[in-house]
Design a protein around this motif. Structure first.
Motif, PDB file in Angstrom:
ATOM      1  N   ASP A  33     -13.102 -52.606  18.850  1.00 22.48           N
ATOM      2  CA  ASP A  33     -11.778 -52.884  18.860  1.00 22.48           C
ATOM      3  C   ASP A  33     -11.112 -52.007  20.061  1.00 22.48           C
ATOM      4  N   PHE A  34     -11.825 -50.716  20.179  1.00 24.53           N
ATOM      5  CA  PHE A  34     -11.231 -49.763  21.015  1.00 24.53           C
ATOM      6  C   PHE A  34     -12.254 -49.070  22.088  1.00 24.53           C
ATOM      7  N   THR A  35     -13.521 -49.253  22.136  1.00 26.20           N
ATOM      8  CA  THR A  35     -14.362 -48.882  22.935  1.00 26.20           C
ATOM      9  C   THR A  35     -15.776 -49.864  22.887  1.00 26.20           C
ATOM     10  N   SER A  36     -16.400 -49.733  23.883  1.00 25.45           N
ATOM     11  CA  SER A  36     -17.795 -50.525  24.096  1.00 25.45           C
ATOM     12  C   SER A  36     -18.826 -49.239  24.431  1.00 25.45           C
ATOM     13  N   GLU A  37     -18.467 -48.189  24.630  1.00 27.68           N
ATOM     14  CA  GLU A  37     -19.226 -46.885  24.787  1.00 27.68           C
ATOM     15  C   GLU A  37     -19.996 -46.550  23.515  1.00 27.68           C
ATOM     16  N   ILE A  38     -20.720 -47.319  22.858  1.00 28.16           N
ATOM     17  CA  ILE A  38     -21.348 -47.227  21.699  1.00 28.16           C
ATOM     18  C   ILE A  38     -22.932 -47.518  21.773  1.00 28.16           C
ATOM     19  N   SER A  39     -23.531 -46.264  21.073  1.00 25.85           N
ATOM     20  CA  SER A  39     -25.143 -46.311  20.935  1.00 25.85           C
ATOM     21  C   SER A  39     -25.380 -46.408  19.494  1.00 25.85           C
ATOM     22  N   ILE A  40     -26.402 -46.876  19.101  1.00 28.40           N
ATOM     23  CA  ILE A  40     -26.736 -47.126  17.759  1.00 28.40           C
ATOM     24  C   ILE A  40     -28.176 -46.612  17.504  1.00 28.40           C
ATOM     25  N   ILE A  41     -28.403 -45.589  16.542  1.00 28.76           N
ATOM     26  CA  ILE A  41     -29.534 -45.150  15.887  1.00 28.76           C
ATOM     27  C   ILE A  41     -29.681 -45.465  14.536  1.00 28.76           C
ATOM     28  N   ALA A  42     -30.721 -46.439  14.290  1.00 29.71           N
ATOM     29  CA  ALA A  42     -31.260 -46.802  13.082  1.00 29.71           C
ATOM     30  C   ALA A  42     -32.526 -47.355  12.809  1.00 29.71           C
ATOM     31  N   GLN A  43     -32.877 -47.031  11.832  1.00 24.72           N
ATOM     32  CA  GLN A  43     -34.565 -47.390  11.386  1.00 24.72           C
ATOM     33  C   GLN A  43     -34.740 -49.049  11.010  1.00 24.72           C
ATOM     34  N   GLU A  44     -33.438 -49.221  10.614  1.00 25.81           N
ATOM     35  CA  GLU A  44     -33.362 -50.842  10.035  1.00 25.81           C
ATOM     36  C   GLU A  44     -31.934 -51.462  10.641  1.00 25.81           C
ATOM     37  N   LEU A  45     -31.725 -52.582  11.041  1.00 24.98           N
ATOM     38  CA  LEU A  45     -30.604 -53.096  11.348  1.00 24.98           C
ATOM     39  C   LEU A  45     -30.316 -54.357  10.915  1.00 24.98           C
ATOM     40  N   SER A  46     -29.308 -54.609  10.275  1.00 23.12           N
ATOM     41  CA  SER A  46     -28.705 -55.970   9.689  1.00 23.12           C
ATOM     42  C   SER A  46     -28.822 -56.917  10.893  1.00 23.12           C
ATOM     43  N   GLU A  47     -28.795 -58.069  10.509  1.00 23.08           N
ATOM     44  CA  GLU A  47     -29.135 -59.284  11.330  1.00 23.08           C
ATOM     45  C   GLU A  47     -27.475 -59.186  12.005  1.00 23.08           C
ATOM     46  N   LYS A  48     -26.461 -58.952  11.352  1.00 24.73           N
ATOM     47  CA  LYS A  48     -25.365 -59.018  12.002  1.00 24.73           C
ATOM     48  C   LYS A  48     -25.155 -57.977  12.912  1.00 24.73           C
ATOM     49  N   THR A  49     -25.454 -56.987  12.613  1.00 24.86           N
ATOM     50  CA  THR A  49     -25.583 -55.838  13.628  1.00 24.86           C
ATOM     51  C   THR A  49     -26.510 -55.789  14.703  1.00 24.86           C
ATOM     52  N   LYS A  50     -27.438 -56.434  14.640  1.00 23.80           N
ATOM     53  CA  LYS A  50     -28.428 -56.651  15.748  1.00 23.80           C
ATOM     54  C   LYS A  50     -27.746 -57.661  16.704  1.00 23.80           C
ATOM     55  N   ALA A  51     -27.079 -58.602  16.133  1.00 25.62           N
ATOM     56  CA  ALA A  51     -26.549 -59.612  16.856  1.00 25.62           C
ATOM     57  C   ALA A  51     -25.339 -59.225  17.730  1.00 25.62           C
ATOM     58  N   LEU A  52     -24.664 -58.356  16.819  1.00 28.35           N
ATOM     59  CA  LEU A  52     -23.428 -57.815  17.338  1.00 28.35           C
ATOM     60  C   LEU A  52     -23.674 -56.809  18.686  1.00 28.35           C
ATOM     61  N   ALA A  53     -24.612 -55.965  18.518  1.00 30.40           N
ATOM     62  CA  ALA A  53     -25.116 -55.262  19.617  1.00 30.40           C
ATOM     63  C   ALA A  53     -25.626 -55.884  20.615  1.00 30.40           C
ATOM     64  N   LYS A  54     -26.339 -57.025  20.613  1.00 27.38           N
ATOM     65  CA  LYS A  54     -26.788 -57.773  21.627  1.00 27.38           C
ATOM     66  C   LYS A  54     -25.675 -58.424  22.096  1.00 27.38           C
ATOM     67  N   GLU A  55     -24.731 -58.934  21.541  1.00 21.60           N
ATOM     68  CA  GLU A  55     -23.660 -59.565  22.336  1.00 21.60           C
ATOM     69  C   GLU A  55     -22.746 -58.909  23.054  1.00 21.60           C
ATOM     70  N   ARG A  56     -22.541 -57.477  22.689  1.00 25.01           N
ATOM     71  CA  ARG A  56     -21.726 -56.481  23.486  1.00 25.01           C
ATOM     72  C   ARG A  56     -22.755 -55.646  24.136  1.00 25.01           C
ATOM     73  N   ASN A  57     -23.755 -55.712  24.300  1.00 21.22           N
ATOM     74  CA  ASN A  57     -25.084 -55.030  25.281  1.00 21.22           C
ATOM     75  C   ASN A  57     -24.852 -53.466  24.964  1.00 21.22           C
ATOM     76  N   LEU A  58     -24.885 -53.281  23.651  1.00 20.44           N
ATOM     77  CA  LEU A  58     -24.994 -51.876  23.125  1.00 20.44           C
ATOM     78  C   LEU A  58     -26.246 -51.357  23.261  1.00 20.44           C
TER      79      LEU A  58
END
Length: 188
Positions: A33-58
Motif C-alpha cells: 500500500d505504501f512502497t514497491s521497493e520490497i525484497s523477499i527472502i524465504a525458504q518457502e513461499l505460499s502460493e499467494k505470496t509467490k503470485a503477488l511477488a510475481k505480479e508486483r515484480n518484487l
C-alpha cells in the motif's frame, strides 16, 4: 511500553521481508500500500505470496536467510516462526542502523504494524501497543464505517489549495473552516 505513532515516507527506502508464509503475505500486502521497493527472502513461499511477488515484480530469493542479507536495507520485517532467527536478525539490524520488526515479538521490534485504514490520501492507524491486535482491528472496522466515500476528492482539493495559496494566518483559517464544514456535512 507504548509505541510512538509516526507515518514514514517509504519512498527510496529499501524493505526486506524475511518469510514467505501467511503472516508474511499479510505484511507484504500492507507494505505494498505504501512502497514497491520490497525484497523477499524465504525458504518457502505460499502460493499467494509467490503470485503477488510475481505480479508486483518484487525481488525474491528463495533460500534461507544468511548473515549480512540486511546490509543494504533500511527496514526489515521478520515474519518467521523461528524465534532464534528473529533474535539474530534483530541484533544484526543494530549494526546496520536499519529498523527491524519481528512479528509477534515486541522485544525484537523497533516498530510494529498497527491496524490501519487507507482511503486515497487518508491513512488512519490504530494501535494497542501489542496489547490486543484484535481490538485494534475492531476499532478499525468501526472507523471505516464513519469515513465518507468522497474523502479522496476532498483531500485532493485541499492538497491543491495548499500547493497554490501562500502560507499565513488567513490560509490557516480558511483550511480550518473548510475542514469544519466538511466534518459537519460528514457527521449529519
Amino acid at each position: 511500553m507504548s509505541y510512538f505513532p509516526a507515518f514514514l515516507n517509504l519512498e527510496d527506502k529499501r524493505v526486506l521481508l524475511v518469510g514467505g508464509g501467511e503472516i508474511a503475505h499479510t505484511k507484504l500486502v500492507h507494505l505494498l500500500d505504501f512502497t514497491s521497493e520490497i525484497s523477499i527472502i524465504a525458504q518457502e513461499l505460499s502460493e499467494k505470496t509467490k503470485a503477488l511477488a510475481k505480479e508486483r515484480n518484487l525481488s525474491v530469493m528463495q533460500r534461507a536467510y544468511s548473515r549480512g542479507d540486511i546490509t543494504n536495507f533500511d527496514i526489515v520485517i521478520v515474519a518467521v516462526d523461528d524465534i532464534s532467527l528473529q533474535v539474530k536478525i534483530f541484533e544484526e539490524s543494530k549494526q546496520y542502523n536499519c529498523l527491524c520488526s519481528c512479528v509477534d515479538s515486541s522485544k525484537q521490534s523497533d516498530f510494529i504494524f498497527g491496524s490501519y485504514i487507507k482511503k486515497d490520501d487518508l491513512t488512519i492507524a490504530v494501535s494497542t501497543s501489542g496489547a490486543s491486535p484484535a481490538l485494534a482491528k475492531e476499532i478499525k472496522k468501526y472507523l471505516l464505517n464513519l469515513i465518507p466515500d468522497d474523502i479522496g476528492a476532498f483531500l485532493q482539493e485541499m492538497k491543491s489549495l495548499r500547493e497554490t495559496l501562500p502560507k499565513g494566518k488567513d490560509r490557516m483559517k480558511m483550511f480550518k473552516k473548510r475542514a469544519e464544514d466538511y466534518m459537519k456535512k460528514w457527521s449529519n
